[in-house]
Design a protein around this motif. Structure first.
Motif, short mmCIF file in Angstrom:
data_model
loop_
_atom_site.label_atom_id
_atom_site.label_comp_id
_atom_site.label_asym_id
_atom_site.label_seq_id
_atom_site.Cartn_x
_atom_site.Cartn_y
_atom_site.Cartn_z
N LEU B 221 -3.25 -7.63 -9.54
CA LEU B 221 -3.27 -6.38 -8.85
C LEU B 221 -2.04 -5.47 -9.60
N TYR B 222 -2.29 -4.09 -9.40
CA TYR B 222 -1.19 -3.47 -9.69
C TYR B 222 -0.68 -2.75 -8.64
N ILE B 223 0.70 -2.88 -8.32
CA ILE B 223 1.10 -2.18 -7.18
C ILE B 223 1.80 -0.97 -7.74
N ASP B 224 1.61 0.18 -7.17
CA ASP B 224 2.13 1.42 -7.75
C ASP B 224 3.02 1.89 -6.38
N VAL B 225 4.49 1.48 -6.95
CA VAL B 225 5.28 1.83 -5.81
C VAL B 225 5.96 3.34 -5.82
N PHE B 226 5.94 3.82 -4.61
CA PHE B 226 6.43 5.09 -4.67
C PHE B 226 7.54 5.10 -3.72
N ASP B 227 8.32 6.26 -3.97
CA ASP B 227 9.41 6.51 -2.85
C ASP B 227 9.07 7.46 -1.81
#
Lengths: 680, 680
Positions: B221-227
């Motif tokens: 999994l690639y978790i693309d974290v955004f604010d």
């Protein structure tokens, strides 16, 4: 092996988890000469084959989607095999479906293809099949400035379901729901006939909608106008239906029963029939009544019409034809019995088709007939109609309503035939009533009563007719099939019987004037509607063109060959319109110029259908507009007439008894009198 | 930022070292977002050091941590080779525990606050898939079956198609060649998540100590974290559905020159192709208009690519004539919109026997090319002009080359026919495309070739071999010379007509590339694929500059808006999605079709979108409204687009009788042409 693989593909995964049974593997293995396979091996192979097949099918689906099809073909599967570097299964491309055969025996079940052995000599010696027709392109207008023209190439403007939802929503338009958004096909149509239903109601609807949501398209408030072609079609059809020429009539009826685009004209047709019956009952014009009933029959046969909306007009008309006191001028000679029988059957099929628990049509109809049957003063003809109507409604109705009255009817028949005052009319009526009762009750009793038929019991129960019934039933028991043929023989010829009886007198509502009509009068009835009563010369000139129209439309436009768009009713009418407009005052109502329209392109550069069969003027029609613009007054008149046809909304049909009809139409007596001489 | 996030998850050792996320007591969770990134990274490193007993380094690092730490822990985010990924599945866990683990994940998601629930729910699908695959890989077939049966129902509707494919994989051997498998194995499933949700997930993982879940999250999994705020279910669903999750944010960061190229000045006197009749006022009008257009064009478009970014072919005289003609026709263009609906001319192919696989109309709407499943390509003229060949060589010698009408003279009138057949392919022709000057035709087929045909001699000029698998689509560049093809080999290729080898290979899609279209400025191409993503590629560099996710099925048609700012895509999922190229965001969703959409076309002024599909309807959409509602300038955070579900952009829908709509095309004057093969 290859064959089997293909076979498996056909029975492809319906469920995700389906797996080939290992028995199949065993059979296949045996078919290639491997006898002993371990169960474990079979299972493994089955699972693997399942996986491969599923995978191949998934690949094949890609070819299907790129072929822009909805059905997977064997060619798709071949391509998928090729993709995987597997030799495709040559020779399995067939356009037909090859069904599986099933065989079982010895506890095994087998599915297999039937493979016949063919003699090559036979194949060589047979003549070559016909060359398939070459691919061709055909153009038509799918839409002209947002309006879908009703030409045979396009689907019927509104299908039954839509008509249904439409009529439903027009009754329950309490709040603006998504239902009120018009079905897309309708948007922009110049007021589909549903719109005429209730202008006032739809007006309030408009307001409500306009307030709440601006995006919602609202049915426009224009009065419902028929296009020139539709007007012409309507005119031709109605004239043909009630005219003298039998071949034209059958073509017209054929058109009515099969044309998918009649929706727009339905309010007119139903009013035409209703009014026609009213007038002709008064005039005792049997032939016309028969013609009108045949129209009802044709409309009933048409599967594209949502006829429920028009029952309130049709049912009274049909009922009138069943139980009216007098339907013809000379009841002693004319065969109005056939009309009553025919109408009764029509009513029965209507009840069968449209009766629901909500409208309780059948119940109400039987009540109506029963009332007429209970009326002891009513003439025998009425009783005949009532009995015919009730007997057609089925054995239950017959049992509860007809059988108890047989005794009374018998007495009346006895009075009429043996009584002191012998009127010829009554005598004939009595005879007919007698044979009718015998026919219907006979068949019914045959089925319900136990075999030992005793005359006394019958007499006890049915009085005067008892003996006859008993004899009839006994006769029927011996030869069970004859009734059916009897019935058929009794009805068919009688319908055409009175063809020559009268001159074609028509009451045409709201059709604009025709150049060929010899006499015409505009009447205003009490209801305010305008009637153009016209007598047509028996050798009408437009016969030929009309015939062409009807034949064309009777083949419901399956595009099979490359041809300019001239097949089909409406397009034919278009050419008719162009031809007719040279002399007739029928023209489009708004001869506005269409500046900046996309249409000119059609004429100048692109090879496109030159037709624009819409009420809006298009380049094709604009020429005739200029040609006939002098005659605008008649147009006004016709549109005025159009406007007055408001369609009662309530689905509750009021049963118009013959008496009331007389009252309404008596005001029109001058014309009625005038047409009197026309009947021989 | 994104890299750092990943670094936290992935220890420098790649997939080999198992990271243990123990709850670190010494570290409190950082409050501010910016600092948290660094701290997380540090934490990860510290944990790693701790685990490996590198105490000295650890203490050192702790001391140094507050000063500079990021440089030390740059993660090695290298591509892992397939075998190592596959072997990652070999983690031997108790197979019976998987269900329990998954239940834990579900209950965790369920128990989360509503705010985060939908974001966290995103992990359910990839975790499910990978758990299943792990079970299969380790040979626990029955456990895998029951695991699948138990949980596949709770997955999102749009994943079901893949799940069906997944369910066919039941053995380790199957995993090697399965496309879906390979995709899941070799690329990481991308999930976009707000920081808060991510923290929540992390905490859960730390608490529960589930190594299997952790492994999956790390490896696959690639978790693309955004604010920012967590997204709602609708927002997530809008962009979900692609084979490997949503697009990463950085994938859509590149600047795209979506502006149009400056039109070259056309100095040809326009009078030469004068119309008869209105010679007087026409030139005047034209000048004014042309000036205004020039004025508009002269403004340098900040978004346009440099004129010579892509070498474009020189304009020939004939091209200039063509441009002048196009400009002239443009002036006659009709404005279309909700109150001014375009007319639709429909071309029906008859007697095709389900054989039509593609339809294409030339830009000037004068020619139509049809590809058939039986390998032929047919060309029909849409104007009354017939198709003519160039004369034989010896006849050509006799022609005066300086004559003004030399182009006319070289044509052989005797060869004029109504249609031409081009034979050469050996499989279904999946697409055709006309060169801008209509002298050449491109066709691509299942046989893996793209062929170039001369429309002057009607012979095959070149056969481009490069795709070894079926070619699904091909299109000429708007300025000619280049063309692009796409196929089953998961690539799209850019070619120049004079070169037998591709100039660029655009690779990155995970499944078949089903359709491809050139941007109007010829600098970009858009591809739609069965992996349910649409990608935009830079022709100049060959890089992928946009990944657009949101479709729930393979994409089968793409259309660029005439101003080059937007893309419309549609396919098997029956929805049309509108995208803003500049920001790479979804800005509209058009629902209404009931089956696969195979063709899209913007009106020439970009206000109306026409779509056609095998649900036998042509639909018109008010895209002006759709574009207007989203102020693209305000888009800053791509994840926060909310599409209004309720607005109805559908202008109208026109059903055909029984003809799937395979192609829609707006002429220069905004008349809509549609075509399809009649299927009885």
């Amino acid at each position: 092996m290859a064959k089997d693989k293909d076979k498996k593909k056909e029975g492809k995964e319906k469920k995700v988890k389906s797996c080939l049974p290992s028995e199949s593997m065993k059979v296949i293995a045996e078919s290639v000469g491997i006898d002993r396979m371990s169960d474990e091996g079979l299972t493994t192979i089955a699972e693997d084959v399942t996986y491969r097949l599923k995978e191949m099918t998934q690949e094949a689906v890609k070819f299907m989607t790129h072929g822009k099809r909805k059905r997977l073909s064997t060619a798709d599967f071949d391509h998928a095999l090729k993709l995987r570097n597997i030799e495709p299964l040559y020779g399995f491309q067939t356009s037909e479906h090859i069904p599986f055969r099933f065989a079982s025996g010895g506890g095994r079940e087998l599915h297999f293809y039937e493979e016949k052995e063919l003699d090559l000599n036979d194949i060589i010696n047979t003549a070559l099949p016909k060359m398939p027709v070459d691919v061709s392109v055909k153009a038509h207008w799918l839409s002209i400035e947002g309006v879908q023209p009703s030409i045979p190439e396009n689907p019927p403007p509104v299908d039954r379901d839509q008509q249904k939802t439409e009529s439903a929503s027009s009754q329950t338009l309490s709040k603006p729901s998504s239902k009120d958004v018009l079905p897309p096909a309708l948007v922009g149509l110049p007021g589909p006939s549903g719109g005429t239903d209730n202008n006032t109601k739809s007006k309030s609807k408009t307001n409500v909608l306009a307030e709440t949501t601006s995006q919602v398209k609202v049915k426009s408030l224009v009065t419902h106008e028929l296009s020139v072609e539709q007007q012409l079609y309507y005119k031709e059809i109605t004239e043909a239906c009630v005219g003298a020429c039998e071949s034209r009539r059958s073509e017209a009826l054929q058109s009515l029963s099969s044309d998918p685009g009649l929706y727009q004209m339905m309010p007119r047709f139903s009013t035409f029939i209703a009014e026609g019956v009213k007038v002709n009952v008064v005039q005792n014009n049997l032939a016309l009544l028969i013609y009108l009933m045949r129209m009802v029959k044709a409309l009933m046969d048409n599967t594209t019409i949502y006829l429920e909306k028009y029952l309130h007009e049709l049912i009274p008309a049909v009922t009138t034809c069943i139980i009216s006191k007098q339907l013809c001028l000379r009841p002693d000679v004319d065969n109005h019995w056939a009309l009553r029988d025919f109408a009764a059957r029509l009513m029965a099929s209507m009840c069968k088709k449209f009766s629901t628990t909500i409208n309780n049509m059948q119940g109400r109809m039987s009540k109506l007939f029963d009332k007429s049957l209970q009326n002891e003063k009513a003439p025998l003809a009425c009783h005949y109609g009532a009995v015919a109507g009730l007997s057609e409604l089925g054995p239950e109705v017959m049992k509860s309503l007809v059988l108890p009255r047989i005794k009374f009817l018998g007495d009346r028949i006895k009075m009429a035939t043996e009584g002191p005052v012998l009127s010829n009319v009554d005598k004939i009526a009595a005879e007919h009533l007698k044979s009718l009762i015998l026919k219907h009750c006979g068949t019914y009793l045959k089925l319900t009563r136990k075999p030992p038929d005793e005359i006394e019991a019958y007499k006890q129960e049915f009085g005067y007719l008892g003996a006859l019934l008993c004899a009839n039933v006994m006769k029927l028991r011996t030869q069970p099939t004859t009734t059916a043929t009897n019935v058929a023989q009794m009805q068919r010829p009688t319908l055409t019987l009175s063809q020559t009886a009268s001159q074609p007198t028509t009451v045409v509502k709201l059709v604009s004037t025709s150049s060929s009509s010899s006499t015409q009068k505009v009447l205003t009835s009490s209801s305010g509607g305008k009637y153009v009563v016209m007598t047509l010369p028996s050798s009408g000139t437009p016969t030929q063109t009309a015939t062409a129209t009807v034949t064309a439309s009777s083949q419901p436009s399956t595009p099979v060959q490359k041809s300019p768009i001239t097949s089909g009713a409406t397009s034919m009418l278009m050419s008719l319109a162009q031809a007719a407009s040279a002399q007739s005052p029928v023209t489009t109502s708004s001869p506005a110029a269409i500046g900046g329209s996309t249409l000119p392109e059609a004429n100048t550069e692109l090879k496109m259908p030159k037709l624009a069969p819409i009420s809006k003027p298009s380049p094709a029609t604009s020429q005739q507009t200029t040609a006939t613009s002098a005659n605008t007054t008649t147009v006004q008149q016709s549109t005025a007439a159009t406007r007055t046809t408001t369609q009662p909304t309530s689905p509750v049909f009021k049963t118009t008894t013959p008496q009331t009809v007389t009252v309404t139409v008596k005001k029109d007596n001058p014309t009625a009198a005038k047409q009197e001489p026309s009947s021989p | 930022m994104a890299d750092n996030t990943e670094g936290q998850q992935q220890t420098p050792g790649g997939g080999v070292v198992k990271m243990e996320v123990t709850a670190p007591t010494a570290h409190k969770t950082p409050e501010t977002d910016e600092k948290s990134m660094d701290k997380q990274t540090l934490m990860a490193v510290l944990q790693f050091l701790k685990k490996n007993n590198l105490k000295g380094t650890e203490t050192l690092l702790r001391q140094e941590a507050n000063i500079s730490a990021t440089e030390d822990v740059e993660p090695s985010n290298t591509e892992q080779d397939v075998s190592s990924v596959l072997s990652a599945y070999s983690s031997e866990g108790d197979p019976s525990k998987y269900e329990e683990y998954y239940n834990n994940v579900i209950s965790f998601v369920e128990s989360a606050l509503d705010r985060y629930k939908s974001e966290l729910a995103q992990i359910l699908y990839p975790v499910f898939v990978h758990m299943y695959l792990e079970l299969v890989y380790n040979g626990h077939e029955t456990e895998a079956q029951s695991f699948f049966d138990k949980f596949h129902g709770i997955q999102e509707e749009y994943h079901q198609e893949d799940l069906v494919k997944l369910s066919t994989v039941t053995k380790k051997e199957h995993m090697k060649s399965n496309e879906l498998m390979i995709n899941f194995r070799s690329s990481k499933f991308t999930i976009k998540m707000s920081r808060d949700s991510y923290q929540l997930l992390k905490r859960h993982l730390q608490d529960k100590q589930q190594s299997i879940l952790l492994d999956i999250l790390q490896e696959h999994l690639y978790i693309d974290v955004f604010d920012g705020l967590p997204r709602s279910k609708q927002q997530i669903d809008a962009t979900a559905g692609a084979m490997t999750g949503a697009a990463r944010r950085e994938a859509n960061k590149t600047k795209v020159f979506y502006g149009l190229l400056k039109e070259p000045d056309i100095n040809l006197p326009i009078e030469e192709d004068d119309d008869v009749g209105e010679g007087d006022d026409k030139p005047k009008k034209k000048k004014v208009k042309k000036d205004s257009q020039m004025g508009k064009k002269n403004k340098p478009d900040p978004n346009a690519p440099p004129q010579n970014r892509i070498p474009l072919p020189e304009l020939r005289d004939i091209d200039k004539m063509e441009k002048a003609l196009a400009l002239r026709e443009t002036m006659k263009r009709v404005k279309v919109g909700s109150d001014n609906m375009p007319s639709i001319c429909f071309y029906t192919f008859l007697n095709t026997n389900h054989g039509v696989s593609s339809v294409e109309v030339s830009e000037d709407s004068s020619l139509m090319a049809v590809g058939f499943a039986d390998s032929q390509v047919r060309v029909w003229p849409l104007t009354p002009k017939k198709l003519r060949c160039v004369k034989e060589a010896d006849e050509l010698m006799a022609i005066d080359k300086d004559a003004d009408d030399v182009l006319e003279r070289i044509m052989d009138d005797r060869s004029a026919t109504d249609s031409r057949t081009l034979l050469g392919h050996s499989g279904p022709v999946n697409a055709t495309s006309f060169s801008p000057d209509r002298s050449m035709l491109l066709s691509c087929s299942e046989d893996g070739t793209v062929r170039l045909w001369s429309l002057q001699m009607y012979v095959n000029l070149v056969c481009y071999k490069g795709h070894n698998y079926p070619v699904w689509d091909a299109q000429f560049a708007p300025y000619g010379y280049y063309f692009v093809s796409a196929g089953h080999d998961k690539t799209a290729r850019l070619w120049a007509t004079e070169n037998h080898q591709p100039l660029r290979i655009f690779s990155g899609h995970l499944s078949d590339v089903d359709c491809v279209r050139f941007h109007p400025n010829s600098n970009y191409i858009a591809t739609g694929s069965s992996d349910r993503t649409c990608r935009l590629w830079d022709v100049h560099t060959g890089n992928c500059v946009r990944v657009l996710t949101g479709h729930k099925g393979p994409i089968h048609s793409i259309a660029f808006s005439p101003d080059g700012k937007h893309i419309a895509t549609a396919g098997i999922d029956k929805t049309i999605l509108l995208w803003d190229i500049g920001h790479g965001t979804l800005i509209g969703r058009l629902k209404g079709h009931t089956d696969t959409v195979y063709s899209l076309s913007f009106s020439k002024d970009g206000t109306v979108l026409a779509s056609g599909g095998i649900d036998n309807t042509v639909k018109l959409w008010d895209v002006n409204k759709a574009f207007g509602e989203v102020d693209t300038d305000e888009i800053t955070n791509s994840t926060h687009i909310t599409l209004s579900e309720n607005t109805n952009y559908l202008l109208d829908s026109y059903p055909t009788k029984s003809t799937p709509v395979l192609h829609v095309h707006f002429t220069r004057k905004n008349l809509l042409l549609a075509a399809g093969a009649y299927s009885a």
